[in-house]
Structure formats: structure tokens, C-alpha cells
Design a protein around this motif. Structure first.
Motif, PDB file in Angstrom:
ATOM      1  N   HIS A 250       0.829  -1.208   0.000  1.00 23.44           N
ATOM      2  CA  HIS A 250       0.000   0.000   0.000  1.00 23.44           C
ATOM      3  C   HIS A 250       0.863   1.258   0.000  1.00 23.44           C
ATOM      4  O   HIS A 250       2.016   1.255   0.445  1.00 23.44           O
ATOM      5  CB  HIS A 250      -0.911   0.012   1.219  1.00 23.44           C
ATOM      6  CG  HIS A 250      -0.194   0.353   2.499  1.00 23.44           C
ATOM      7  ND1 HIS A 250       0.519  -0.583   3.225  1.00 23.44           N
ATOM      8  CD2 HIS A 250      -0.063   1.530   3.168  1.00 23.44           C
ATOM      9  CE1 HIS A 250       1.050  -0.005   4.274  1.00 23.44           C
ATOM     10  NE2 HIS A 250       0.725   1.275   4.273  1.00 23.44           N
ATOM     11  N   VAL A 255      -6.811   4.081   1.178  1.00 26.96           N
ATOM     12  CA  VAL A 255      -7.788   3.353   1.983  1.00 26.96           C
ATOM     13  C   VAL A 255      -8.485   2.331   1.094  1.00 26.96           C
ATOM     14  O   VAL A 255      -8.891   2.647  -0.035  1.00 26.96           O
ATOM     15  CB  VAL A 255      -8.835   4.304   2.594  1.00 26.96           C
ATOM     16  CG1 VAL A 255      -9.892   3.518   3.366  1.00 26.96           C
ATOM     17  CG2 VAL A 255      -8.169   5.332   3.498  1.00 26.96           C
ATOM     18  N   LEU A 281      -5.933   1.635   7.089  1.00 31.35           N
ATOM     19  CA  LEU A 281      -5.752   1.133   5.729  1.00 31.35           C
ATOM     20  C   LEU A 281      -7.018   0.467   5.202  1.00 31.35           C
ATOM     21  O   LEU A 281      -7.352   0.604   4.022  1.00 31.35           O
ATOM     22  CB  LEU A 281      -4.601   0.131   5.687  1.00 31.35           C
ATOM     23  CG  LEU A 281      -4.287  -0.496   4.323  1.00 31.35           C
ATOM     24  CD1 LEU A 281      -3.825   0.566   3.336  1.00 31.35           C
ATOM     25  CD2 LEU A 281      -3.238  -1.598   4.452  1.00 31.35           C
TER      26      LEU A 281
END
Length: 590
Positions: A250, A255, A281
Motif C-alpha cells: 500500500h 484506503v 488502511l
């Protein structure tokens, strides 16, 4: 041949995944333009923009939230471009296609269900002036009285679908919009109010291609990526592999949102996320809908409430993942009192967001087919929302809508977390009763029809509470003041309340901070501020209880205190410092 695919999204931040799959699948034989609008855009503006594109074929992706506005646009388009071929697709027109062909005579073709292959075959037939009668998943008129509907054939191999994310025109918008992605199609469950129950089985996309798409999206600025899989965690091994991938790769600020089935999520999966997932996240959306066992049986919904509660509780204790829980009012045999219990059951889990929706009798669903069995009365046009049934009157539906209004403003928006928690715990029999009584008061005052500033929401809640003559009003007022300041990024010009300390009393507090080295440890950060910084960046309020102790323990200790709120101009965060009132000399000097 000039082909344009369009849709009217609910909001500007949304993107339509379906038309992007159609565009990518139609290439390279056809270069398709995408034109997205919102349901708030004036129809004339949409029509004008589409007119300038001069399409030969114009397709619209149709849903319950946009079908009526789409029909208006189509009618105008056909008046000024009578030769354009109009094609509709999407879940709203996939069912009752004869109705749509009759209601919207300006439509030439309707694509039924999964549309990538059918749409490309239709484009080829139009371009080459070929017969369309053998194209699967296509509906059209053969004459003014008769329509032909070709059923959808075998499903596509999703592993072979080209990526819908590699269009240059999308790059400038990736950081500003919600990006939808799917790793599977279909749902293993048969909930009779949901269109996903119609498709049998679950099919998966190629995992490595999905990962490459996610890398591409993140590298090009995507911030919010929402998985539209109906049950993301139906395969534990698949979900774990994707969770691990997203944790490993990520980008900061990204998100990922998922729809999960909470009662099938194993504790070891949650523990893994609690241990390894970065804070913020992931975001889970969990459809609870009802805790009434009879209701769930009637809609063929399997749900283990104990296991669902275990999952939601474990995730909440991990403090890593926000949870959005959904309820549906108006399901079969769930009367007002039963829904009150459902609401309280779910609110007891304290989800970060509790979405209260109302049953929609969607075309194609089993519940719509059996609507007479339960006495449903519902809207004739989209969104087909229920108005009443044999156990829930329209008056009761209207009352629950009052709950929905204030729930959104006072719980889901997190403007007054400490205040609402205290109120529902100490002042009302149940949380539902608070939202119901406040919602009734809200509507009677006419507030549901006007806009609201932040200060208005505090003032109106306090006005409602004053009518109850509660003995805890001073405590609630102090908590409201705390919540008001806690949600500010900069020092406000005033508090929501008209009651403020005199300049003399406030200055006495500042002098005590500046002159004393023996104040409580909790005040230590404030002691490092200069007199100028105190005056410029802090607000002093007097409270009837020890705020710091309450925030740590949820116990009220009656002790008059001054609370110094510091609005940090660098980090735009808020800090609170407690100072016992007995330590302050507020005697006026002669």
C-alpha cells in the motif's frame, strides 16, 4: 463509428466500473468515449455535452438511483438526434425488459446482465449492418407491438477480461474519486431482497492481474479503492492473500474498503489484521440488516449473530479498521418493536457508522415476486422503496425515517461522540429511544427541511434536552463543549454556547499557568506556552466535573475544573488540559 458510453453517478466522487469494462472489452476494434455525469447535473447540460460528441451509438448504464433522470436525458437526445442508436444496460433494466422497451420507446436495445461480450457483438452487428437476432443477452423491438429477448449465454471467463483502469483520461481524476474494483462476480448467498441472489456461484478474476491493477492505481494517485465483491471474504485463503498484498504494497494515504460477511470471518484472520494492518488502511462494510431470526429465515438469509458480534468486537478492539454496519427497515415480519430491538442490538456494538436503510423491492428479486404474501405497498418507480407492509404501517415507517435523519447527523458524522455516548447510556432507556424522540422533535421543529451549521446542531440538541428537564443537563452541556472544540482544526471565534468566561476569570487561569510550576502533570504541555500563545491559541471553559478523569474512565467526578483547549497552529490538532478550579485565584484586585 462514434460510440459513447455514459452514466449519471450519484455523486461526482463516484466512478462507473461497468462502462470501463465495456470500453476495454470493445477495444481495439472500437474506440469508445466515456462521458460521466451526476444526477444533480441539469438535463440540458448533459444533453448539450452529449450532442457535441455526435455519437452514432450512445449507451447508458442504469441503476435505481439514475434511471428516471436517464430517461429524461434520452427523451431529449432523441428529439435532437433522432438517428442515434440508444443502448441501455445495468441492473435496473436487466429485469422486466418488456416493461422498459414499452415505457421508453426511444431505446433501441437493452443489454441483459453481464454485458461485455453482448455489447461488442452488438457494435459489430451495427457497424456491419448484420442481423442481431442471435446475439445473446440482447432485447429489442421487432415491431411496435412485439419485443424479442435473447437470454444471456455462458458467462465470461473473468480471468481473460482486459483491465478497465488503463485509460489516460482517467489519470487526472484518480486521487479525487472513489475507484471501484472487483475481484469476483456472484454471491454464494440467496438473500431475497438482493439482486446478487439471482446469479448462481462465484467466479474470480485473475489474482495477479488484479494486483497489477491495484499497483497501477496506487502509483497514479488513487486514494480510495473500494472492492465491490458481494462477499470479499467468502474464500479465506483468497482474502488473506489479498490482505497481505495490500499491507505489503500500500501507499501512504490509501484506503481500501470491502463488503464482508462478518459471521464467516475466522478469529485468526481478524487477529492477523489487528497485528499487521496499518491503522486506517482497511474499512469494512457489514450488512447485518436484521437480528430477527424469523425475518432472516423468510428472506433466506443465513446469519450467526454470535459470530458476527465476535467479529465486529474483535475488529473494534484492534482499533485498526473502521466498520460500517447496515440495517434494512421493512423486511418481512419485522414490526416496529422488532426493528427497535434490531437497532439496539447493532448499536450496542458501537460501529463507527450505522447505516439505516429502507427495503427496496428491486426488479428481479424474490421478495418483489412474493411482495403480496407480505402485504407490501411500495413505490411504482425507482427506487421502489417500501411504504408499508402487513406488520409495519406507513406511520411507523415515517417514524423510523425520523431516526435515520438524526442518526446520520449525530452519530455517523462523529460530531459529538462523547455527548451521544453519555446520552444513550444514561438518559434514555435505549439508544433507539433517544434517536426516535429527538428525531420526532427535530421534524416537528421543521429542522429536517433546512440546512445546518455546526453550531446549529449543538444548539438544537441542547434545546431538545432542555424539554426533558434532565438532572444531568450541566454534564451534557460540558461534554458538548468538549466535543465542539475537539472537532475544530483552528481556534473558533466562540463556543457553540453563549455562556463564556469573563476576561478577568480567563486571565486568572492564564496567570496561574504562567506563574506556577506545581500544577498537575496533565497541564505540563500548557506550561511551555508563552502568554501570547495562550491568548492566541487557547480557550478556557469552566466545567462541573473532571473531564480528564471522565475521558479515561467514563466516571463522573464532581469537581469544578477549568479546561484549557489548545489549538496547535502547526499540526492543526487539539489538546485539552485540566486545571482544578480551587487552584485559581479569581478574586478581583482593588
Amino acid at each position: 463509428m462514434n460510440v459513447v458510453l455514459s452514466t449519471l453517478n450519484a455523486k461526482y466522487i463516484h466512478t462507473n466500473l461497468a462502462i470501463r469494462y465495456l470500453k476495454s472489452y470493445a477495444a481495439p476494434e472500437f474506440e469508445v468515449q466515456l462521458s460521466e455525469y451526476t444526477i444533480k447535473d441539469p438535463s440540458m447540460n448533459i444533453v448539450t455535452d452529449l450532442f457535441h460528441k455526435q455519437p452514432d451509438v450512445l449507451g447508458f448504464s442504469c441503476y435505481i438511483w439514475n434511471i428516471e433522470e436517464t430517461i429524461r436525458v434520452i427523451s431529449m437526445i432523441k428529439k435532437i438526434m433522432p438517428n442515434v442508436i440508444i443502448v441501455l444496460g445495468g441492473p435496473e433494466v436487466t429485469y422486466d425488459v418488456n416493461y422498459w422497451l414499452e415505457r421508453v420507446p426511444d431505446v433501441d436495445y437493452i443489454i441483459i446482465g453481464e454485458g461485455e461480450l453482448s455489447f461488442k457483438q452488438l457494435l459489430n452487428a451495427i457497424k456491419n449492418q448484420e442481423d442481431v437476432s442471435t446475439i445473446p443477452g440482447l432485447a429489442y423491438r421487432t415491431n411496435e407491438q412485439l419485443s424479442k429477448v435473447n437470454p444471456q449465454s455462458n458467462k465470461l471467463d473473468l480471468r481473460e477480461l482486459p483491465s478497465p483502469f488503463r485509460f489516460k483520461e482517467d489519470l487526472p481524476h484518480l486521487s479525487k474519486r472513489v475507484i471501484y474494483i472487483e475481484t469476483s462476480r456472484g454471491c454464494p448467498f440467496r438473500c431475497q431482497f438482493c439482486l446478487s441472489s439471482i446469479e448462481v456461484g462465484v467466479r474470480y478474476f485473475d489474482r495477479e492481474k488484479v494486483k497489477e491493477d491495484i499497483r497501477y492505481l496506487m502509483e497514479n494517485g488513487a486514494k480510495t479503492i473500494k472492492f465491490v465483491d458481494r462477499t470479499f471474504n467468502i474464500s479465506r485463503s483468497y482474502a488473506m492473500e489479498m490482505f497481505q498484498f495490500l499491507i505489503d504494497e500500500h501507499k501512504p494515504g490509501t484506503v481500501f474498503q470491502f463488503e464482508i460477511t462478518a459471521d464467516i470471518m475466522r478469529p485468526e484472520v481478524i487477529q492477523f489484521l489487528n497485528d499487521h494492518a496499518p491503522n486506517g488502511l482497511f474499512r469494512f462494510e457489514i450488512g447485518v440488516q436484521s437480528t430477527n431470526d424469523e425475518t432472516n429465515d423468510l428472506v433466506m438469509r443465513k446469519q450467526n449473530w454470535d459470530k458476527l458480534t465476535r467479529t465486529v468486537t474483535m475488529v473494534k478492539q484492534g482499533k485498526k479498521i473502521d466498520q460500517h454496519l447496515d440495517l434494512i427497515a421493512g423486511l418481512p415480519e419485522e414490526d416496529y418493536n422488532s426493528f427497535r430491538k434490531t437497532f439496539n442490538d447493532v448499536f450496542a456494538l458501537r460501529p463507527e457508522e450505522l447505516q439505516l436503510g429502507f427495503l427496496k423491492l428491486l426488479r428481479g428479486t424474490g421478495l418483489r415476486v412474493r411482495s403480496d404474501d407480505f402485504g407490501y405497498v411500495y413505490m411504482d418507480h425507482a427506487p421502489y422503496e417500501m411504504l408499508s407492509n402487513r406488520v409495519l404501517s406507513f406511520s411507523e415507517v415515517a417514524r423510523i425515517k425520523q431516526v435515520e435523519d438524526v442518526l446520520e447527523k449525530y452519530w455517523n458524522d462523529h460530531r459529538m461522540d462523547e455527548t451521544i455516548e453519555y446520552i444513550v447510556t444514561h438518559e434514555f432507556n435505549t439508544p433507539f429511544d433517544f434517536f426516535q424522540e429527538f428525531g420526532m422533535y427535530w421534524e416537528a421543529a421543521g429542522w429536517s427541511r433546512i440546512g445546518h451549521q455546526l453550531e446549529d446542531l449543538f444548539i438544537r440538541l441542547y434545546e431538545f434536552l432542555e424539554t426533558r428537564n434532565t438532572g444531568s443537563l450541566s454534564i451534557i452541556k460540558d461534554l458538548m463543549t468538549y466535543d465542539y472544540f475537539a472537532n475544530q482544526k483552528h481556534k473558533p471565534r466562540k463556543s457553540w454556547s453563549s455562556e463564556i468566561l469573563s476576561k478577568e476569570e480567563q486571565q486568572s487561569v492564564y496567570l496561574s499557568i504562567l506563574n506556577s510550576k506545581n500544577e498537575p502533570e496533565s497541564l505540563a504541555p500548557a506550561l511551555r506556552l508563552t502568554e501570547k500563545e495562550l491568548n492566541k491559541h487557547t480557550i478556557v471553559e469552566k466545567m462541573s466535573f473532571d473531564l480528564q478523569h471522565y475521558l479515561e474512565t467514563k466516571e463522573i467526578v464532581n469537581a469544578s475544573t477549568y479546561v484549557i483547549t489548545y489549538f496547535d497552529p502547526t499540526s492543526h490538532t487539539v489538546q485539552f488540559f485540566n486545571l482544578p478550579a480551587k487552584n485559581i485565584n479569581t478574586t478581583k484586585k482593588e
